[in-house]
Design a protein around this motif. Structure first.
Motif, PDB file in Angstrom:
ATOM      1  N   UNK A  79       0.838  -1.203   0.000  1.00  0.00           N
ATOM      2  CA  UNK A  79       0.000   0.000   0.000  1.00  0.00           C
ATOM      3  C   UNK A  79       0.875   1.256   0.000  1.00  0.00           C
ATOM      4  N   UNK A  80       1.948   1.243   0.788  1.00  0.00           N
ATOM      5  CA  UNK A  80       2.870   2.384   0.838  1.00  0.00           C
ATOM      6  C   UNK A  80       3.536   2.578  -0.521  1.00  0.00           C
ATOM      7  N   UNK A  81       3.987   1.482  -1.135  1.00  0.00           N
ATOM      8  CA  UNK A  81       4.629   1.579  -2.448  1.00  0.00           C
ATOM      9  C   UNK A  81       3.677   2.188  -3.482  1.00  0.00           C
ATOM     10  N   UNK A  82       2.428   1.754  -3.453  1.00  0.00           N
ATOM     11  CA  UNK A  82       1.436   2.290  -4.386  1.00  0.00           C
ATOM     12  C   UNK A  82       1.194   3.780  -4.117  1.00  0.00           C
ATOM     13  N   UNK A  83       1.047   4.142  -2.844  1.00  0.00           N
ATOM     14  CA  UNK A  83       0.822   5.545  -2.486  1.00  0.00           C
ATOM     15  C   UNK A  83       2.031   6.386  -2.882  1.00  0.00           C
ATOM     16  N   UNK A  84       3.237   5.842  -2.712  1.00  0.00           N
ATOM     17  CA  UNK A  84       4.455   6.565  -3.085  1.00  0.00           C
ATOM     18  C   UNK A  84       4.491   6.799  -4.592  1.00  0.00           C
ATOM     19  N   UNK A  85       4.137   5.786  -5.370  1.00  0.00           N
ATOM     20  CA  UNK A  85       4.104   5.943  -6.826  1.00  0.00           C
ATOM     21  C   UNK A  85       3.121   7.034  -7.236  1.00  0.00           C
ATOM     22  N   UNK A  86       1.943   7.034  -6.622  1.00  0.00           N
ATOM     23  CA  UNK A  86       0.938   8.048  -6.928  1.00  0.00           C
ATOM     24  C   UNK A  86       1.424   9.438  -6.517  1.00  0.00           C
ATOM     25  N   UNK A  87       2.062   9.522  -5.361  1.00  0.00           N
ATOM     26  CA  UNK A  87       2.582  10.808  -4.879  1.00  0.00           C
ATOM     27  C   UNK A  87       3.695  11.311  -5.794  1.00  0.00           C
ATOM     28  N   UNK A  88       4.568  10.413  -6.228  1.00  0.00           N
ATOM     29  CA  UNK A  88       5.643  10.814  -7.140  1.00  0.00           C
ATOM     30  C   UNK A  88       5.087  11.361  -8.447  1.00  0.00           C
ATOM     31  N   UNK A  89       4.041  10.731  -8.953  1.00  0.00           N
ATOM     32  CA  UNK A  89       3.419  11.213 -10.182  1.00  0.00           C
ATOM     33  C   UNK A  89       2.804  12.596  -9.961  1.00  0.00           C
ATOM     34  N   UNK A  90       2.127  12.779  -8.821  1.00  0.00           N
ATOM     35  CA  UNK A  90       1.516  14.078  -8.523  1.00  0.00           C
ATOM     36  C   UNK A  90       2.581  15.158  -8.386  1.00  0.00           C
ATOM     37  N   UNK A  91       3.700  14.826  -7.762  1.00  0.00           N
ATOM     38  CA  UNK A  91       4.789  15.807  -7.616  1.00  0.00           C
ATOM     39  C   UNK A  91       5.384  16.145  -8.972  1.00  0.00           C
ATOM     40  N   UNK A  92       5.569  15.147  -9.809  1.00  0.00           N
ATOM     41  CA  UNK A  92       6.114  15.401 -11.147  1.00  0.00           C
ATOM     42  C   UNK A  92       5.175  16.307 -11.946  1.00  0.00           C
ATOM     43  N   UNK A  93       3.869  16.045 -11.838  1.00  0.00           N
ATOM     44  CA  UNK A  93       2.885  16.891 -12.519  1.00  0.00           C
ATOM     45  C   UNK A  93       2.935  18.319 -11.972  1.00  0.00           C
ATOM     46  N   UNK A  94       3.016  18.438 -10.651  1.00  0.00           N
ATOM     47  CA  UNK A  94       3.066  19.763 -10.022  1.00  0.00           C
ATOM     48  C   UNK A  94       4.344  20.493 -10.412  1.00  0.00           C
ATOM     49  N   UNK A  95       5.454  19.774 -10.472  1.00  0.00           N
ATOM     50  CA  UNK A  95       6.720  20.393 -10.855  1.00  0.00           C
ATOM     51  C   UNK A  95       6.653  20.901 -12.292  1.00  0.00           C
ATOM     52  N   UNK A  96       6.056  20.113 -13.151  1.00  0.00           N
ATOM     53  CA  UNK A  96       5.929  20.540 -14.538  1.00  0.00           C
ATOM     54  C   UNK A  96       5.082  21.811 -14.633  1.00  0.00           C
ATOM     55  N   UNK A  97       3.979  21.858 -13.900  1.00  0.00           N
ATOM     56  CA  UNK A  97       3.138  23.060 -13.906  1.00  0.00           C
ATOM     57  C   UNK A  97       3.884  24.239 -13.296  1.00  0.00           C
ATOM     58  N   UNK A  98       4.633  23.991 -12.231  1.00  0.00           N
ATOM     59  CA  UNK A  98       5.379  25.071 -11.578  1.00  0.00           C
ATOM     60  C   UNK A  98       6.479  25.596 -12.489  1.00  0.00           C
ATOM     61  N   UNK A  99       7.115  24.697 -13.239  1.00  0.00           N
ATOM     62  CA  UNK A  99       8.153  25.128 -14.172  1.00  0.00           C
ATOM     63  C   UNK A  99       7.581  26.054 -15.244  1.00  0.00           C
TER      64      UNK A  99
END
Length: 143
Positions: free
Chosen positions: A35-55
């Protein structure tokens, strides 16, 4: 902008987290790790999306929010490392102290999330007021 849709998405995510926490409370460590691994994968994707928008964003407020998201991503990495390290602990007392700290961190994270939601409410109201004022000024200018 349709803030209601964004807030509904937030509510759905909170409901998902509540359900996940309830289910996780009855799981063994291996299930929790998955469950943690899955949540981490989802969080990493959300951060990558947020970073792209912030850039792509140029203004200071966007950068401030992007930094907060990056800080949260760093915190998630730290939590994941702690979970991985826990397997090496043999001392029950140390494990109990670690669990106490993890529970306190979780409670603090929930308190922080509540604060962020309240801050988001203020930001939404500010945006709505700014748009109403701009529309009002546009009507005056076209008269």
């Amino acid at each position: 902008m349709d803030f209601s849709a964004k807030l509904e998405k937030l509510k759905a995510k909170v409901d998902e987290v509540v359900g996940s926490a309830r289910a996780a409370a009855a799981e063994d460590r291996e299930q929790l790790k998955q469950r943690v691994d899955q949540a981490q994968d989802e969080a990493n994707k959300a951060v990558a999306d947020a970073k792209q928008r912030a850039d792509q964003a140029a203004d200071r407020a966007q950068s401030k929010w992007a930094q907060m998201k990056a800080d949260a991503a760093d915190r998630r990495e730290d939590i994941k490392a702690k979970i991985d390290k826990r397997a090496d602990q043999l001392d029950a007392k140390a494990a109990s102290v670690d669990a106490d700290w993890a529970e306190a961190d979780a409670a603090d994270a929930i308190d922080y999330a509540i604060w962020v939601v309240e801050d988001a409410q203020l930001a939404v109201l500010d945006a709505l007021d700014a748009r109403a004022y701009a529309d009002e000024r546009a009507k005056v200018a076209s008269s």
